[in-house]
Design a protein around this motif. Structure first.
Motif, PDB file in Angstrom:
ATOM      1  N   MET A  71      -7.051   0.154   1.043  1.00  0.00           N
ATOM      2  CA  MET A  71      -5.828  -0.513   0.268  1.00  0.00           C
ATOM      3  C   MET A  71      -5.296  -1.786   1.057  1.00  0.00           C
ATOM      4  O   MET A  71      -4.604  -1.844   1.879  1.00  0.00           O
ATOM      5  CB  MET A  71      -4.588   0.499   0.205  1.00  0.00           C
ATOM      6  CG  MET A  71      -3.576  -0.166  -0.433  1.00  0.00           C
ATOM      7  SD  MET A  71      -3.743  -0.655  -2.104  1.00  0.00           S
ATOM      8  CE  MET A  71      -3.880   0.657  -3.343  1.00  0.00           C
ATOM      9  N   ASP A  72      -5.719  -2.818   0.205  1.00  0.00           N
ATOM     10  CA  ASP A  72      -5.596  -4.291   0.778  1.00  0.00           C
ATOM     11  C   ASP A  72      -4.204  -4.812   0.265  1.00  0.00           C
ATOM     12  O   ASP A  72      -4.094  -5.340  -0.670  1.00  0.00           O
ATOM     13  CB  ASP A  72      -6.647  -4.939   0.366  1.00  0.00           C
ATOM     14  CG  ASP A  72      -7.122  -5.193  -0.954  1.00  0.00           C
ATOM     15  OD1 ASP A  72      -6.708  -4.086  -1.653  1.00  0.00           O
ATOM     16  OD2 ASP A  72      -7.858  -5.933  -1.501  1.00  0.00           O
ATOM     17  N   SER A  73      -3.183  -4.590   1.253  1.00  0.00           N
ATOM     18  CA  SER A  73      -1.796  -4.816   0.514  1.00  0.00           C
ATOM     19  C   SER A  73      -1.668  -6.569   0.625  1.00  0.00           C
ATOM     20  O   SER A  73      -2.761  -6.967   1.446  1.00  0.00           O
ATOM     21  CB  SER A  73      -0.879  -4.221   1.303  1.00  0.00           C
ATOM     22  OG  SER A  73      -0.802  -4.702   2.597  1.00  0.00           O
ATOM     23  N   GLU A 123       6.141  -8.842  -5.677  1.00  0.00           N
ATOM     24  CA  GLU A 123       5.622  -8.254  -4.357  1.00  0.00           C
ATOM     25  C   GLU A 123       6.545  -8.896  -3.135  1.00  0.00           C
ATOM     26  O   GLU A 123       6.730  -8.210  -2.052  1.00  0.00           O
ATOM     27  CB  GLU A 123       4.357  -8.415  -4.118  1.00  0.00           C
ATOM     28  CG  GLU A 123       3.238  -7.648  -4.996  1.00  0.00           C
ATOM     29  CD  GLU A 123       2.933  -6.279  -4.648  1.00  0.00           C
ATOM     30  OE1 GLU A 123       3.442  -5.850  -3.480  1.00  0.00           O
ATOM     31  OE2 GLU A 123       2.378  -5.713  -5.191  1.00  0.00           O
ATOM     32  N   GLY A 183      -5.611  -8.861  -0.646  1.00  0.00           N
ATOM     33  CA  GLY A 183      -4.535  -8.410  -1.168  1.00  0.00           C
ATOM     34  C   GLY A 183      -3.658  -9.707  -1.498  1.00  0.00           C
ATOM     35  O   GLY A 183      -2.891  -9.551  -2.940  1.00  0.00           O
ATOM     36  N   GLN A 218       4.702   0.672  -4.327  1.00  0.00           N
ATOM     37  CA  GLN A 218       4.026   1.556  -3.320  1.00  0.00           C
ATOM     38  C   GLN A 218       2.880   2.240  -3.910  1.00  0.00           C
ATOM     39  O   GLN A 218       3.111   2.605  -5.171  1.00  0.00           O
ATOM     40  CB  GLN A 218       5.290   2.154  -2.644  1.00  0.00           C
ATOM     41  CG  GLN A 218       6.146   1.250  -1.817  1.00  0.00           C
ATOM     42  CD  GLN A 218       7.518   2.272  -1.523  1.00  0.00           C
ATOM     43  OE1 GLN A 218       7.338   3.498  -1.251  1.00  0.00           O
ATOM     44  NE2 GLN A 218       8.614   1.601  -1.412  1.00  0.00           N
ATOM     45  N   TRP A 219       2.008   2.787  -2.986  1.00  0.00           N
ATOM     46  CA  TRP A 219       0.826   3.529  -3.528  1.00  0.00           C
ATOM     47  C   TRP A 219       0.553   4.570  -2.533  1.00  0.00           C
ATOM     48  O   TRP A 219       0.806   4.541  -1.346  1.00  0.00           O
ATOM     49  CB  TRP A 219      -0.161   2.708  -3.725  1.00  0.00           C
ATOM     50  CG  TRP A 219      -0.188   1.469  -4.524  1.00  0.00           C
ATOM     51  CD1 TRP A 219       0.386   0.326  -4.168  1.00  0.00           C
ATOM     52  CD2 TRP A 219      -0.667   1.479  -5.958  1.00  0.00           C
ATOM     53  NE1 TRP A 219       0.280  -0.700  -5.319  1.00  0.00           N
ATOM     54  CE2 TRP A 219      -0.286  -0.130  -6.327  1.00  0.00           C
ATOM     55  CE3 TRP A 219      -1.039   2.224  -6.876  1.00  0.00           C
ATOM     56  CZ2 TRP A 219      -0.644  -0.348  -7.646  1.00  0.00           C
ATOM     57  CZ3 TRP A 219      -1.362   1.830  -8.041  1.00  0.00           C
ATOM     58  CH2 TRP A 219      -1.102   0.526  -8.417  1.00  0.00           C
ATOM     59  N   ALA A 264       9.095  -3.128  -1.889  1.00  0.00           N
ATOM     60  CA  ALA A 264       7.590  -3.720  -1.702  1.00  0.00           C
ATOM     61  C   ALA A 264       7.173  -3.540  -0.389  1.00  0.00           C
ATOM     62  O   ALA A 264       7.901  -4.037   0.480  1.00  0.00           O
ATOM     63  CB  ALA A 264       7.103  -4.719  -2.515  1.00  0.00           C
ATOM     64  N   ILE A 265       5.939  -3.092  -0.217  1.00  0.00           N
ATOM     65  CA  ILE A 265       5.513  -3.008   1.164  1.00  0.00           C
ATOM     66  C   ILE A 265       5.426  -4.283   1.959  1.00  0.00           C
ATOM     67  O   ILE A 265       6.024  -4.083   3.158  1.00  0.00           O
ATOM     68  CB  ILE A 265       3.968  -2.408   1.100  1.00  0.00           C
ATOM     69  CG1 ILE A 265       3.999  -0.936   0.713  1.00  0.00           C
ATOM     70  CG2 ILE A 265       3.349  -2.488   2.721  1.00  0.00           C
ATOM     71  CD1 ILE A 265       2.527  -0.342   0.489  1.00  0.00           C
ATOM     72  N   ASP A 266       4.994  -5.324   1.500  1.00  0.00           N
ATOM     73  CA  ASP A 266       5.066  -6.592   1.981  1.00  0.00           C
ATOM     74  C   ASP A 266       6.143  -7.511   1.555  1.00  0.00           C
ATOM     75  O   ASP A 266       5.796  -8.784   1.558  1.00  0.00           O
ATOM     76  CB  ASP A 266       3.524  -7.026   1.897  1.00  0.00           C
ATOM     77  CG  ASP A 266       2.614  -6.524   3.036  1.00  0.00           C
ATOM     78  OD1 ASP A 266       3.119  -6.150   3.993  1.00  0.00           O
ATOM     79  OD2 ASP A 266       1.407  -6.479   2.793  1.00  0.00           O
ATOM     80  N   ARG A 323      -4.484  -2.633  -8.137  1.00  0.00           N
ATOM     81  CA  ARG A 323      -3.723  -3.604  -7.812  1.00  0.00           C
ATOM     82  C   ARG A 323      -3.987  -5.019  -8.518  1.00  0.00           C
ATOM     83  O   ARG A 323      -3.436  -5.696  -9.122  1.00  0.00           O
ATOM     84  CB  ARG A 323      -3.847  -4.048  -6.341  1.00  0.00           C
ATOM     85  CG  ARG A 323      -3.013  -2.917  -5.479  1.00  0.00           C
ATOM     86  CD  ARG A 323      -2.976  -3.359  -4.234  1.00  0.00           C
ATOM     87  NE  ARG A 323      -1.871  -4.703  -4.027  1.00  0.00           N
ATOM     88  CZ  ARG A 323      -2.307  -5.664  -3.761  1.00  0.00           C
ATOM     89  NH1 ARG A 323      -3.728  -6.058  -3.515  1.00  0.00           N
ATOM     90  NH2 ARG A 323      -1.647  -6.733  -3.645  1.00  0.00           N
TER      91      ARG A 323
END
Length: 568
Positions: free
Chosen positions: A259-261, A478, A267, A332-333, A484-486, A212
């Protein structure tokens, strides 16, 4: 001259003796109060011209955040040719190790008790979650061994602030972002205490995920900087291991890098190419020992940054080259199980025995059976969803909640000077799931999917054109990419588009639908084909009428239309 030097040295010794922190004056198991912490830093600032304390923005508690800065040359300009390290404490005030350790660290810098960095400015937020710190108790951390009193995890409005860095529901987060962009740190440290498995280590650490960070900066942090800092700790007889990301089970079979989103502190800071770490001392170790290792980690980190500041700043600056228009960006990961390393792990034998409460099997660790062995560690992730970086985003001036956050994060935007028709890439939300349970004030979305089309859209004077080629490019991707996750979409900022505002009365629309199909034979053919191939559809008159409605000009364009557009 000798007399003056003797006087200055003697004065420094006297000051140092009188500047014991509340932690040092206690029994090794006591933490400072918020009021005593701020008073202590004000005393340091009054005695030493190398230390400055400033009052910043408000928090949900009604109290302002403070920043305390140490600068060896007494210049508090954060844009000198120096590195800047930002240390955050008390985001979870029940984990106060960093609060007490940082007070001693700044004192020792001011009195030159330890090596004073010449190429690095050090900034700390003494207590980030002020509301939680004021809510002192002795029981909310049931899993933790001391101190005797501590703060509460939730802030004054009961938010977990380490989940609030993108959505920014709290004043704390908004004030943090102002501080972050003011000091522009090259390195960020967020001090914590762990939860989870038991093991021999007092110190563990989350190094923000190198993928990241991206490019050479991420590889440098993973392969050079972080290992060097851990090696320096080992010289001080402080053993360490990556944060043990195991809860409710034994770590013997291995574990993965956390994993620090972007909802998390590191993140978020990663989005602006700041190196980040989260020291996680072990909850069951004595408080005095936890404060000690936190202190030594900060010393080792600052010393490394000070010796390598030019390389760090160069890599940070060059990292933007990895995010050019037309390149792919991971949204995404997932863990890359094909890449696994072996790390030495010092644990305790874990086993199961009947619970005296339920009679069912319960996990326990046998401290009389320590072990050292190699276990798998998964430190690599792979992208499962990517997006091509556009040249611009276009956002209507009506979307003021997200525009406010973009401005807060120093995103450059240009308002359109005239009403303008622009050819853009448009997203339609085609699928999403919503959490059944409230999480940090939201019923968030996930598994979001979109369809894309190219359209000519009429934008109004005052709508915003946002170029991606700027310092906050990763922040834009992001937050504005709905998958995107967040993303802002997943955090419910655009929920009004998910609800239809107009519909139809079936007895009226039946005739309109028939007339529409008669005038549009291509759509009618598609409709008839669906009835032939979809038995459930063919048996459901309501679904058929709804299908025609959604293919007709009567169906509102705003429904599921994502109101942020891309220009390639």
């Amino acid at each position: 001259m000798k007399k003056l030097l003797f006087f200055l040295l003697t004065s420094s010794l006297i000051i140092a003796q009188n500047l014991q922190t509340p932690f040092e004056n206690g029994n090794g198991n006591q933490s400072t109060t918020y009021e005593d912490c701020i008073a202590y830093y004000k005393t340091l600032a009054s005695l030493f011209n190398t230390i400055q304390i400033e009052e910043m923005g408000l928090t949900d508690s009604g109290e302002p955040l403070h920043i305390v800065t140490f600068s060896q040359n007494t210049s508090f300009d954060y844009y000198q040719n120096k590195a800047v390290i930002l240390i955050n404490n008390g985001i979870h005030p029940g984990e106060p190790d960093g609060i007490d350790a940082t007070m001693m660290y700044f004192r020792d810098l001011a009195t030159a008790k330890i090596k004073v960095p010449k190429n690095t400015i050090i900034v700390t937020i003494p207590v980030y979650n002020i509301g939680g710190s004021l809510n002192r108790n002795s029981h909310s951390r049931a899993n933790q061994n001391g101190p005797e009193e501590y703060g509460f995890r939730g802030n004054a409005r009961n938010y977990d602030l380490n989940r609030d860095f993108i959505k920014s529901d709290s004043k704390n987060s908004r004030s943090f972002q102002e501080i972050f962009h003011l000091v522009n740190p090259d390195m960020f440290i967020d001090n914590h205490v762990s939860n989870g498995a038991d093991y021999q280590y007092t110190f563990t650490c989350i190094a923000t995920q190198h993928e990241r960070l991206g490019g050479k900066l991420g590889e440098f942090y993973k392969n050079e900087m972080h290992p060097s800092i851990m090696k320096d700790l080992k010289k001080k007889k402080i053993e360490s291991v990556p944060y043990v990301n195991v809860h409710g089970d034994k770590p013997d079979d291995g574990f993965a890098q956390f994993m620090d989103s972007p909802r998390y502190a590191t993140g978020y800071t990663t989005l602006f190419n700041s190196l980040g770490s989260v020291p996680e001392t072990h909850m069951l170790k004595p408080y005095k020992d936890r404060v000690h290792v936190t202190y030594e980690y900060m010393v080792s980190t600052v010393n490394y940054v000070d010796a390598n500041y030019q390389k760090i700043k160069k890599l940070k600056s060059e990292n933007l080259k990895n995010y050019k228009v037309g390149m792919k960006y991971p949204l995404q990961w997932e863990i890359d199980s094909s890449k696994v390393s072996k790390i030495e792990f010092k644990g305790y034998k874990g086993d199961y025995k009947p619970s005296e409460i339920s009679g069912k099997n319960r996990l326990y660790y046998d401290k009389k059976q320590p072990f050292t062995k190699k276990i798998p560690f998964y430190n690599d992730y792979k992208a499962t969803k990517e997006v091509v970086i556009p040249e611009y985003y276009v956002v209507s001036k009506s979307q003021w909640p997200i525009l406010d956050l973009l401005k807060l994060n120093a995103i450059e935007m240009k308002a359109l000077s005239n009403d303008t028709i622009i050819e853009v890439e448009s997203y339609k939300i085609t699928a999403y799931e919503t959490s059944r349970y409230s999480y940090e004030g939201h019923y968030g979305h996930y598994n979001t999917k979109v369809s894309k089309s190219i359209e000519k859209i009429a934008f109004r004077k005052g709508d915003f054109l946002i170029k991606t080629q700027q310092k906050g490019v990763k922040y834009l991707l992001e937050t504005l990419e709905p998958e995107a996750i967040d993303s802002y979409f997943n955090w419910n900022f655009f929920d009004p588009i998910l609800q239809q505002k107009e519909y139809f009365s079936a007895y009226v629309f039946e005739d309109l639908a028939k007339a529409f199909l008669d005038k549009n034979p291509t759509i009618k053919a598609e409709f008839d084909a669906k009835k032939q191939t979809d038995k459930a559809f063919a048996e459901n008159g309501t679904a058929q009428l709804d299908w025609v409605y959604k293919h007709s000009p009567y169906y509102e364009k705003a429904h599921l239309q994502y109101p942020v557009y891309r220009i390639k």
